[in-house]
Write a protein that holds these residues in place. Sequence first.
Motif, PDB file in Angstrom:
ATOM      1  N   THR A  57     -15.058 -46.898 -15.086  1.00 15.51           N
ATOM      2  CA  THR A  57     -16.433 -47.062 -15.561  1.00 15.51           C
ATOM      3  C   THR A  57     -17.417 -46.307 -14.683  1.00 15.51           C
ATOM      4  O   THR A  57     -18.414 -45.772 -15.171  1.00 15.51           O
ATOM      5  N   GLN A  58     -17.108 -46.265 -13.381  1.00 10.93           N
ATOM      6  CA  GLN A  58     -17.974 -45.519 -12.490  1.00 10.93           C
ATOM      7  C   GLN A  58     -17.896 -44.019 -12.779  1.00 10.93           C
ATOM      8  O   GLN A  58     -18.904 -43.315 -12.757  1.00 10.93           O
ATOM      9  N   ALA A  59     -16.720 -43.538 -13.064  1.00  4.91           N
ATOM     10  CA  ALA A  59     -16.543 -42.127 -13.385  1.00  4.91           C
ATOM     11  C   ALA A  59     -17.246 -41.811 -14.714  1.00  4.91           C
ATOM     12  O   ALA A  59     -17.909 -40.783 -14.851  1.00  4.91           O
ATOM     13  N   LEU A  60     -17.096 -42.717 -15.678  1.00  4.28           N
ATOM     14  CA  LEU A  60     -17.767 -42.540 -16.967  1.00  4.28           C
ATOM     15  C   LEU A  60     -19.284 -42.568 -16.795  1.00  4.28           C
ATOM     16  O   LEU A  60     -20.002 -41.761 -17.384  1.00  4.28           O
ATOM     17  N   LEU A  61     -19.755 -43.484 -15.960  1.00  2.46           N
ATOM     18  CA  LEU A  61     -21.184 -43.574 -15.680  1.00  2.46           C
ATOM     19  C   LEU A  61     -21.685 -42.316 -14.965  1.00  2.46           C
ATOM     20  O   LEU A  61     -22.771 -41.810 -15.266  1.00  2.46           O
ATOM     21  N   LEU A  62     -20.872 -41.775 -14.042  1.00  3.82           N
ATOM     22  CA  LEU A  62     -21.233 -40.559 -13.327  1.00  3.82           C
ATOM     23  C   LEU A  62     -21.292 -39.364 -14.278  1.00  3.82           C
ATOM     24  O   LEU A  62     -22.199 -38.534 -14.193  1.00  3.82           O
ATOM     25  N   ILE A  63     -20.372 -39.288 -15.231  1.00  2.00           N
ATOM     26  CA  ILE A  63     -20.354 -38.213 -16.227  1.00  2.00           C
ATOM     27  C   ILE A  63     -21.602 -38.311 -17.122  1.00  2.00           C
ATOM     28  O   ILE A  63     -22.271 -37.312 -17.412  1.00  2.00           O
ATOM     29  N   VAL A  64     -21.954 -39.526 -17.531  1.00  2.00           N
ATOM     30  CA  VAL A  64     -23.135 -39.723 -18.368  1.00  2.00           C
ATOM     31  C   VAL A  64     -24.403 -39.316 -17.618  1.00  2.00           C
ATOM     32  O   VAL A  64     -25.291 -38.666 -18.167  1.00  2.00           O
ATOM     33  N   VAL A  65     -24.477 -39.666 -16.320  1.00  2.00           N
ATOM     34  CA  VAL A  65     -25.646 -39.308 -15.515  1.00  2.00           C
ATOM     35  C   VAL A  65     -25.754 -37.792 -15.385  1.00  2.00           C
ATOM     36  O   VAL A  65     -26.842 -37.213 -15.513  1.00  2.00           O
ATOM     37  N   PHE A  66     -24.606 -37.120 -15.127  1.00  2.00           N
ATOM     38  CA  PHE A  66     -24.630 -35.660 -15.011  1.00  2.00           C
ATOM     39  C   PHE A  66     -25.025 -34.991 -16.337  1.00  2.00           C
ATOM     40  O   PHE A  66     -25.796 -34.037 -16.358  1.00  2.00           O
ATOM     41  N   ILE A  67     -24.512 -35.534 -17.440  1.00  2.00           N
ATOM     42  CA  ILE A  67     -24.845 -34.959 -18.751  1.00  2.00           C
ATOM     43  C   ILE A  67     -26.329 -35.143 -19.049  1.00  2.00           C
ATOM     44  O   ILE A  67     -27.027 -34.218 -19.447  1.00  2.00           O
ATOM     45  N   LEU A  68     -26.836 -36.359 -18.837  1.00  2.00           N
ATOM     46  CA  LEU A  68     -28.257 -36.619 -19.087  1.00  2.00           C
ATOM     47  C   LEU A  68     -29.138 -35.817 -18.133  1.00  2.00           C
ATOM     48  O   LEU A  68     -30.184 -35.299 -18.531  1.00  2.00           O
ATOM     49  N   GLY A  69     -28.727 -35.701 -16.885  1.00  2.00           N
ATOM     50  CA  GLY A  69     -29.479 -34.909 -15.912  1.00  2.00           C
ATOM     51  C   GLY A  69     -29.498 -33.443 -16.304  1.00  2.00           C
ATOM     52  O   GLY A  69     -30.525 -32.762 -16.194  1.00  2.00           O
ATOM     53  N   GLY A  70     -28.364 -32.929 -16.761  1.00  2.00           N
ATOM     54  CA  GLY A  70     -28.289 -31.546 -17.201  1.00  2.00           C
ATOM     55  C   GLY A  70     -29.177 -31.297 -18.419  1.00  2.00           C
ATOM     56  O   GLY A  70     -29.858 -30.267 -18.507  1.00  2.00           O
ATOM     57  N   CYS A  71     -29.164 -32.252 -19.353  1.00  2.00           N
ATOM     58  CA  CYS A  71     -30.036 -32.129 -20.532  1.00  2.00           C
ATOM     59  C   CYS A  71     -31.498 -32.123 -20.121  1.00  2.00           C
ATOM     60  O   CYS A  71     -32.301 -31.345 -20.651  1.00  2.00           O
ATOM     61  N   PHE A  72     -31.836 -32.965 -19.145  1.00  2.00           N
ATOM     62  CA  PHE A  72     -33.221 -33.016 -18.676  1.00  2.00           C
ATOM     63  C   PHE A  72     -33.620 -31.703 -18.016  1.00  2.00           C
ATOM     64  O   PHE A  72     -34.716 -31.188 -18.244  1.00  2.00           O
ATOM     65  N   VAL A  73     -32.728 -31.132 -17.205  1.00  2.00           N
ATOM     66  CA  VAL A  73     -33.008 -29.858 -16.536  1.00  2.00           C
ATOM     67  C   VAL A  73     -33.142 -28.747 -17.574  1.00  2.00           C
ATOM     68  O   VAL A  73     -34.042 -27.902 -17.497  1.00  2.00           O
ATOM     69  N   LEU A  74     -32.251 -28.718 -18.577  1.00  2.00           N
ATOM     70  CA  LEU A  74     -32.357 -27.710 -19.643  1.00  2.00           C
ATOM     71  C   LEU A  74     -33.663 -27.857 -20.423  1.00  2.00           C
ATOM     72  O   LEU A  74     -34.299 -26.866 -20.785  1.00  2.00           O
ATOM     73  N   LEU A  75     -34.035 -29.107 -20.666  1.00  2.00           N
ATOM     74  CA  LEU A  75     -35.296 -29.355 -21.369  1.00  2.00           C
ATOM     75  C   LEU A  75     -36.480 -28.846 -20.559  1.00  2.00           C
ATOM     76  O   LEU A  75     -37.393 -28.202 -21.091  1.00  2.00           O
ATOM     77  N   LEU A  76     -36.489 -29.090 -19.251  1.00  2.00           N
ATOM     78  CA  LEU A  76     -37.562 -28.600 -18.393  1.00  2.00           C
ATOM     79  C   LEU A  76     -37.590 -27.079 -18.341  1.00  2.00           C
ATOM     80  O   LEU A  76     -38.654 -26.457 -18.383  1.00  2.00           O
ATOM     81  N   LEU A  77     -36.411 -26.464 -18.257  1.00  2.00           N
ATOM     82  CA  LEU A  77     -36.348 -25.001 -18.203  1.00  2.00           C
ATOM     83  C   LEU A  77     -36.815 -24.362 -19.514  1.00  2.00           C
ATOM     84  O   LEU A  77     -37.398 -23.290 -19.512  1.00  2.00           O
TER      85      LEU A  77
END
Length: 123
Positions: free
Chosen positions: A3-23
Motif C-alpha cells: 500500500t505504501q508503494a501504491l501510495l508512493l506511485i499515486v503521489v508521483f503520478i499526481l505530482g507529475g501531472c501537477f508539474v506538467l500542468l504548471l509547465l
Amino acid sequence: METQALLLIVVFILGGCFVLLLLSLIPFLNQLRRTARQIEITAASLDSIVNNELKALLTRGDVLLREFEEIPALAKDRITHISKGASRSIIRGVGSQLIRGLILWGFKQGWKKMTSARKRKAL
C-alpha cells in the motif's frame, strides 16, 4: 508495504501531472500578460483620443451650434431695420415679378380644377 508503494506511485503520478500542468500554463500566462499589456496600451490611446480630439471636436460643434442659433436673431434684426427707401426699391423691383408669379399660379390652379372636373364628368 504494498500500500505504501501504491501510495508512493499515486503521489508521483499526481505530482507529475501537477508539474506538467504548471509547465503548460507558463506559455498561457505569458500570452495573457502580453494581451493585458496590449489592452492597456489600447485603452490609453483611446483615452487620449477621447480627451484630446473628441473633446475638441465637440467644443467646435458647440460653438458652431451657438453661432447657428444666433443667425435667425441677426436676420430678424436686419429685416426689421430695413429703411423705407430700401423697402420701396425692393418692392418696385420684385413686386411686378411677384404679381406675375401669383397670377400665373392662379391660372395654373384654375386649369387643374377645370381639367379634373372634365375628367370626373367623362368617367
